[in-house]
Design a protein around this motif. Sequence first.
Motif, PDB file in Angstrom:
ATOM      1  N   LEU A  71       0.848  -1.195   0.000  1.00 43.00           N
ATOM      2  CA  LEU A  71       0.000   0.000   0.000  1.00 43.00           C
ATOM      3  C   LEU A  71       0.886   1.247   0.000  1.00 43.00           C
ATOM      4  O   LEU A  71       1.027   1.942   1.005  1.00 43.00           O
ATOM      5  N   GLY A  72       1.508   1.513  -1.144  1.00 40.55           N
ATOM      6  CA  GLY A  72       2.401   2.647  -1.258  1.00 40.55           C
ATOM      7  C   GLY A  72       3.793   2.314  -0.764  1.00 40.55           C
ATOM      8  O   GLY A  72       4.052   1.248  -0.189  1.00 40.55           O
ATOM      9  N   THR A  73       4.711   3.260  -0.950  1.00 35.24           N
ATOM     10  CA  THR A  73       6.096   3.021  -0.559  1.00 35.24           C
ATOM     11  C   THR A  73       6.264   2.979   0.950  1.00 35.24           C
ATOM     12  O   THR A  73       7.114   2.231   1.468  1.00 35.24           O
ATOM     13  N   THR A  74       5.489   3.762   1.678  1.00 33.17           N
ATOM     14  CA  THR A  74       5.613   3.749   3.135  1.00 33.17           C
ATOM     15  C   THR A  74       5.316   2.357   3.691  1.00 33.17           C
ATOM     16  O   THR A  74       6.047   1.840   4.550  1.00 33.17           O
ATOM     17  N   HIS A  75       4.273   1.724   3.192  1.00 32.87           N
ATOM     18  CA  HIS A  75       3.971   0.357   3.602  1.00 32.87           C
ATOM     19  C   HIS A  75       5.080  -0.592   3.155  1.00 32.87           C
ATOM     20  O   HIS A  75       5.459  -1.526   3.889  1.00 32.87           O
ATOM     21  N   ALA A  76       5.632  -0.344   1.976  1.00 35.41           N
ATOM     22  CA  ALA A  76       6.713  -1.195   1.489  1.00 35.41           C
ATOM     23  C   ALA A  76       7.953  -1.094   2.373  1.00 35.41           C
ATOM     24  O   ALA A  76       8.672  -2.085   2.554  1.00 35.41           O
ATOM     25  N   ILE A  77       8.229   0.090   2.931  1.00 34.60           N
ATOM     26  CA  ILE A  77       9.333   0.223   3.891  1.00 34.60           C
ATOM     27  C   ILE A  77       9.095  -0.719   5.067  1.00 34.60           C
ATOM     28  O   ILE A  77       9.985  -1.459   5.495  1.00 34.60           O
ATOM     29  N   TRP A  78       7.877  -0.687   5.593  1.00 36.44           N
ATOM     30  CA  TRP A  78       7.525  -1.535   6.743  1.00 36.44           C
ATOM     31  C   TRP A  78       7.688  -3.011   6.380  1.00 36.44           C
ATOM     32  O   TRP A  78       8.261  -3.796   7.148  1.00 36.44           O
ATOM     33  N   LEU A  79       7.204  -3.398   5.213  1.00 34.64           N
ATOM     34  CA  LEU A  79       7.326  -4.796   4.790  1.00 34.64           C
ATOM     35  C   LEU A  79       8.791  -5.205   4.634  1.00 34.64           C
ATOM     36  O   LEU A  79       9.177  -6.320   5.005  1.00 34.64           O
ATOM     37  N   ALA A  80       9.600  -4.307   4.084  1.00 32.74           N
ATOM     38  CA  ALA A  80      11.015  -4.629   3.905  1.00 32.74           C
ATOM     39  C   ALA A  80      11.703  -4.853   5.247  1.00 32.74           C
ATOM     40  O   ALA A  80      12.438  -5.837   5.423  1.00 32.74           O
ATOM     41  N   TYR A  81      11.469  -3.968   6.210  1.00 29.88           N
ATOM     42  CA  TYR A  81      12.080  -4.147   7.522  1.00 29.88           C
ATOM     43  C   TYR A  81      11.581  -5.433   8.183  1.00 29.88           C
ATOM     44  O   TYR A  81      12.355  -6.163   8.820  1.00 29.88           O
ATOM     45  N   ALA A  82      10.284  -5.722   8.032  1.00 34.81           N
ATOM     46  CA  ALA A  82       9.733  -6.941   8.627  1.00 34.81           C
ATOM     47  C   ALA A  82      10.347  -8.184   7.997  1.00 34.81           C
ATOM     48  O   ALA A  82      10.574  -9.197   8.673  1.00 34.81           O
ATOM     49  N   ALA A  83      10.631  -8.118   6.691  1.00 32.76           N
ATOM     50  CA  ALA A  83      11.167  -9.277   5.982  1.00 32.76           C
ATOM     51  C   ALA A  83      12.664  -9.473   6.213  1.00 32.76           C
ATOM     52  O   ALA A  83      13.166 -10.599   6.099  1.00 32.76           O
ATOM     53  N   LEU A  84      13.370  -8.395   6.543  1.00 36.43           N
ATOM     54  CA  LEU A  84      14.836  -8.453   6.560  1.00 36.43           C
ATOM     55  C   LEU A  84      15.458  -8.404   7.950  1.00 36.43           C
ATOM     56  O   LEU A  84      16.663  -8.653   8.084  1.00 36.43           O
ATOM     57  N   THR A  85      14.688  -8.064   8.966  1.00 29.15           N
ATOM     58  CA  THR A  85      15.277  -7.820  10.290  1.00 29.15           C
ATOM     59  C   THR A  85      14.452  -8.460  11.396  1.00 29.15           C
ATOM     60  O   THR A  85      13.308  -8.879  11.186  1.00 29.15           O
ATOM     61  N   SER A  86      15.052  -8.470  12.583  1.00 26.12           N
ATOM     62  CA  SER A  86      14.378  -8.840  13.824  1.00 26.12           C
ATOM     63  C   SER A  86      14.636  -7.736  14.840  1.00 26.12           C
ATOM     64  O   SER A  86      15.623  -7.001  14.731  1.00 26.12           O
TER      65      SER A  86
END
Length: 361
Positions: A71-86
């Motif tokens: 849902l836009g780039t802001t949501h994509a930032i959240w998804l990227a951090y969720a996928a790549l980090t703990s």
Amino acid sequence: MFAPTRYLLWARRFYGNVRFDLATSGMPTVPLAELGMPDATAMGDPSGWTAARAAIASYHGVPPSEATLALGTTHAIWLAYAALTSPGDEILVETPAYEPLVRIAEGMGLRVAHFERPATERFALDPERVVRALTPRTRVVVVTNLHNPSGVRAPDDVLRATATALASRGATLLVDEVYAPFDALVDARGVFHGSARRLGPNVVAIGSLTKCYGLGPQRIGWLLGSPEVVARADDAVTASCGILPLETAHIAAHAFGCIVDLATRARAVLEGKREHVAAWALRHGLSWSAPTEGLYGFATVPDAGDLTAAIERAAQERDVLVAPGSFFGVPAGFRLSWSKPLPELDEGLARLAAALDLRAH
């Protein structure tokens, strides 16, 4: 968990309330009616989610397994951090920086460190400076391309060198490329060939149709990465909202079918204005980031101090708005965009010069 994002809160105070808006950094909004949207019956077809993913992949020239809707780039930032980090991991973010890159990470329990893109070097991305800032805890390095707020592009060879250096340390390069399609945009087949995703297996790219194509209200964003990263991002979607809106998926698939026309519109909006603004900045003795692409740049006023209060007075008293540099970590500057029609752009620049007492040389 999530602290206020000061810049976005500030922008919402003024958005739509200032006539000469030189702060908004995207194309003018395209009414959905101009896209000739499918009827309501078609919008209920559950194949829309698959169609949206396929359209995102086709636009970037990657397999559908390497793309997912956001849902836009802001949501994509959240998804990227969720996928790549703990929680407890460290990310390394450029500075000057777009504030949500930091606020979202902090809200997710990540440690945020920074590396500099100095104004004295025209905000260039330096792989060696990135490497010097790494620690054993660094999991992700985050950059914007075009750089927000300067508008400067990091060339492919620099991004590739950065990704290669990170790969040997088990880290990922995350590139927010919401502005990357400027100025080439797409080819005649509607393909954008410039995504950083193709530069290395440890590169994750995020973006949207918001800035370059004028579809901000529709929140059509994406994440590109390896199939494993995309699968983890899909898990994050499921955990946070179950499924993304089906109507958004259908609009996304349809919009990508119109992408060549949207690109033609964007080129017409931009034509000649970057050089026009650069000449204005030079005439007024500003330190200018001098971007060669896009629709915004960053100006610094020598010895000015924090310009935020003066910029707010300009909005209230002279009906002109730019984005204060304080929200990006450079208080003596401002981000300036040129998506307005040329007569309005000129009037806005004249009002801004008067408000900030910028004397022509």
